[in-house]
Design an enzyme around this catalytic site. Structure first.
Site, mmCIF file in Angstrom:
data_model
loop_
_atom_site.group_PDB
_atom_site.id
_atom_site.type_symbol
_atom_site.label_atom_id
_atom_site.label_comp_id
_atom_site.label_asym_id
_atom_site.label_seq_id
_atom_site.Cartn_x
_atom_site.Cartn_y
_atom_site.Cartn_z
ATOM 1 N N HIS A 192 -7.550 -3.146 5.084
ATOM 2 C CA HIS A 192 -6.996 -3.040 3.727
ATOM 3 C C HIS A 192 -6.239 -4.314 3.367
ATOM 4 O O HIS A 192 -5.261 -4.665 4.033
ATOM 5 C CB HIS A 192 -6.059 -1.837 3.649
ATOM 6 C CG HIS A 192 -6.780 -0.523 3.749
ATOM 7 N ND1 HIS A 192 -6.838 0.378 2.707
ATOM 8 C CD2 HIS A 192 -7.505 0.019 4.756
ATOM 9 C CE1 HIS A 192 -7.546 1.431 3.074
ATOM 10 N NE2 HIS A 192 -7.972 1.241 4.318
ATOM 11 N N CYS A 214 -4.275 -4.744 1.036
ATOM 12 C CA CYS A 214 -2.877 -4.452 0.654
ATOM 13 C C CYS A 214 -1.962 -4.437 1.874
ATOM 14 O O CYS A 214 -0.742 -4.543 1.735
ATOM 15 C CB CYS A 214 -2.784 -3.144 -0.124
ATOM 16 S SG CYS A 214 -3.220 -1.699 0.838
ATOM 17 N N HIS A 260 -3.954 2.413 -4.824
ATOM 18 C CA HIS A 260 -2.516 2.167 -4.945
ATOM 19 C C HIS A 260 -2.211 0.778 -5.477
ATOM 20 O O HIS A 260 -1.293 0.602 -6.247
ATOM 21 C CB HIS A 260 -1.824 2.347 -3.578
ATOM 22 C CG HIS A 260 -2.028 3.703 -3.008
ATOM 23 N ND1 HIS A 260 -2.628 3.925 -1.792
ATOM 24 C CD2 HIS A 260 -1.739 4.929 -3.505
ATOM 25 C CE1 HIS A 260 -2.680 5.226 -1.555
ATOM 26 N NE2 HIS A 260 -2.155 5.854 -2.577
ATOM 27 N N HIS A 261 -2.976 -0.221 -5.011
ATOM 28 C CA HIS A 261 -2.686 -1.607 -5.401
ATOM 29 C C HIS A 261 -3.846 -2.272 -6.127
ATOM 30 O O HIS A 261 -3.740 -3.413 -6.554
ATOM 31 C CB HIS A 261 -2.333 -2.442 -4.156
ATOM 32 C CG HIS A 261 -1.205 -1.886 -3.354
ATOM 33 N ND1 HIS A 261 -1.392 -1.055 -2.274
ATOM 34 C CD2 HIS A 261 0.145 -2.032 -3.489
ATOM 35 C CE1 HIS A 261 -0.213 -0.708 -1.765
ATOM 36 N NE2 HIS A 261 0.732 -1.289 -2.477
ATOM 37 N N GLN A 319 -9.237 5.619 1.525
ATOM 38 C CA GLN A 319 -10.307 5.674 2.527
ATOM 39 C C GLN A 319 -10.660 7.120 2.908
ATOM 40 O O GLN A 319 -11.821 7.458 3.129
ATOM 41 C CB GLN A 319 -9.879 4.873 3.761
ATOM 42 C CG GLN A 319 -11.012 4.651 4.747
ATOM 43 C CD GLN A 319 -10.583 3.798 5.915
ATOM 44 O OE1 GLN A 319 -9.759 2.893 5.757
ATOM 45 N NE2 GLN A 319 -11.128 4.059 7.080
HETATM 46 N N1 LIG Z 1 -3.706 7.038 3.197
HETATM 47 C C1 LIG Z 1 -4.053 5.879 2.600
HETATM 48 N N2 LIG Z 1 -3.069 5.039 2.251
HETATM 49 C C2 LIG Z 1 -3.443 3.888 1.674
HETATM 50 C C3 LIG Z 1 -4.771 3.500 1.462
HETATM 51 N N3 LIG Z 1 -4.769 2.269 0.882
HETATM 52 C C4 LIG Z 1 -3.475 1.917 0.772
HETATM 53 N N4 LIG Z 1 -2.664 2.887 1.252
HETATM 54 C C5 LIG Z 1 -1.193 2.994 1.367
HETATM 55 O O1 LIG Z 1 -0.613 3.507 0.190
HETATM 56 C C6 LIG Z 1 0.797 3.439 0.367
HETATM 57 C C7 LIG Z 1 1.509 3.308 -0.945
HETATM 58 O O2 LIG Z 1 2.872 3.377 -0.609
HETATM 59 P P1 LIG Z 1 4.078 2.954 -1.553
HETATM 60 O O3 LIG Z 1 5.339 2.956 -0.741
HETATM 61 O O4 LIG Z 1 4.037 3.767 -2.816
HETATM 62 O O5 LIG Z 1 3.654 1.472 -1.975
HETATM 63 P P2 LIG Z 1 4.251 0.088 -1.467
HETATM 64 O O6 LIG Z 1 5.734 0.031 -1.726
HETATM 65 O O7 LIG Z 1 3.425 -0.976 -2.110
HETATM 66 O O8 LIG Z 1 3.998 0.181 0.108
HETATM 67 P P3 LIG Z 1 3.795 -0.964 1.188
HETATM 68 O O9 LIG Z 1 2.305 -1.243 1.233
HETATM 69 O O10 LIG Z 1 4.279 -0.346 2.481
HETATM 70 O O11 LIG Z 1 4.576 -2.164 0.773
HETATM 71 C C8 LIG Z 1 1.011 2.301 1.360
HETATM 72 O O12 LIG Z 1 1.543 2.859 2.532
HETATM 73 C C9 LIG Z 1 -0.405 1.748 1.603
HETATM 74 O O13 LIG Z 1 -0.568 1.259 2.923
HETATM 75 C C10 LIG Z 1 -5.783 4.419 1.869
HETATM 76 O O14 LIG Z 1 -6.990 4.206 1.701
HETATM 77 N N5 LIG Z 1 -5.367 5.589 2.433
HETATM 78 ZN ZN LIG Z 2 -3.417 -0.715 -1.312
#
Ligand SMILES: Nc1nc2c(ncn2[C@@H]2O[C@H](COP(=O)(O)OP(=O)(O)OP(=O)(O)O)[C@@H](O)[C@H]2O)c(=O)[nH]1
Ligand SMILES: [Zn+2]
Length: 199
Positions: free
Chosen positions: A157, A159, A90-91, A129
């Site tokens: 994580h 992020c 995602h990031h 993950q």
């Molecule tokens: N299920 C899962 N989620 C992940 C993983 N790595 C990161 N994430 C999540 O991916 C999500 C992406 O959500 P978005 O709302 O699209 O992104 P965002 O606005 O950057 O979200 P925030 O991190 O809450 O600020 C987030 O909730 C992250 O915590 C992982 O390995 N598994």
């Molecule tokens: Zn992430």
């Protein structure tokens, strides 16, 4: 070309492409890519990114198959505390922690080092993950065809630490169980052994 080849050594063209993109990013964030300290940064960053994603060019199945040995041992084999570093899809920020892997052989055992090697193959891709856990689980299940296989991953994580919710201490645990490990007693024995210092 073996299954462990290092991309950087072979793909100069790709490294240069990625390097040019990093130059743009560095300029866009308001830095000066021509200043001394940053001159070689786009190239270093490109090499680092290609290293961290080299798993796309490697075959975990090939790695396992290269060291499978006929053996009658049919008790649990556990490799615990395998360090892992991956990138969240995602990031594209790191997530890191430990993998614990177990299997119960069914006529074949596998060279011990191959388990951490396949963890790396799947970790060195853009991942979540949950999928990483299943990639490792299914690869062992389909290639080694054991009586059972179990994978637990505990990870933090970046992020969620450096940005976003900014939680420094949360750990995410994912797990997958196939075959004999679907039975509660076998699963509990595995979970007990990975949480003990004596295993
Ligand atoms: N299920 C899962 N989620 C992940 C993983 N790595 C990161 N994430 C999540 O991916 C999500 C992406 O959500 P978005 O709302 O699209 O992104 P965002 O606005 O950057 O979200 P925030 O991190 O809450 O600020 C987030 O909730 C992250 O915590 C992982 O390995 N598994
Ligand atoms: Zn992430």
């Amino acid at each position: 070309m073996g299954p462990y080849r290092n991309l950087e050594e072979y793909n100069i063209e790709l490294t240069n492409e990625v390097k040019e993109r990093y130059k743009t990013i560095i300029n866009e964030i308001g830095e000066d890519v021509t200043r001394d300290g940053l001159l070689k940064t786009p190239e270093r960053a490109a090499k680092a990114m290609l290293f961290l994603t080299q798993g796309y060019k490697q075959s975990a199945e090939e790695i396992l198959k290269s060291a499978m040995f006929k053996e009658d041992y049919d008790d649990m084999v556990i490799i615990k505390d395998i360090e892992l570093y991956s990138l969240c899809e995602h990031h594209m920020l790191p997530f890191f922690g430990k993998a614990h892997v177990a299997y119960i052989p069914n006529g074949h055992i596998v060279g011990l080092s191959k388990i951490p090697r396949i963890v790396d193959v799947f970790a060195r891709r853009l991942q979540v993950q949950e999928r990483l856990t299943h990639d490792i689980l299914e690869c062992i299940n389909n290639t080694l065809k054991p009586q059972g296989v179990a994978v637990v991953i505990e990870a933090s994580h970046m992020c969620m630490m450096m940005r976003g919710v900014q939680k420094q201490n949360s750990v995410t645990t994912t797990s997958g169980f196939r075959g004999q490990f679907e039975k509660i007693e076998t699963r509990n024995e595995f979970l007990k052994l990975i949480s003990s210092d004596l295993s």
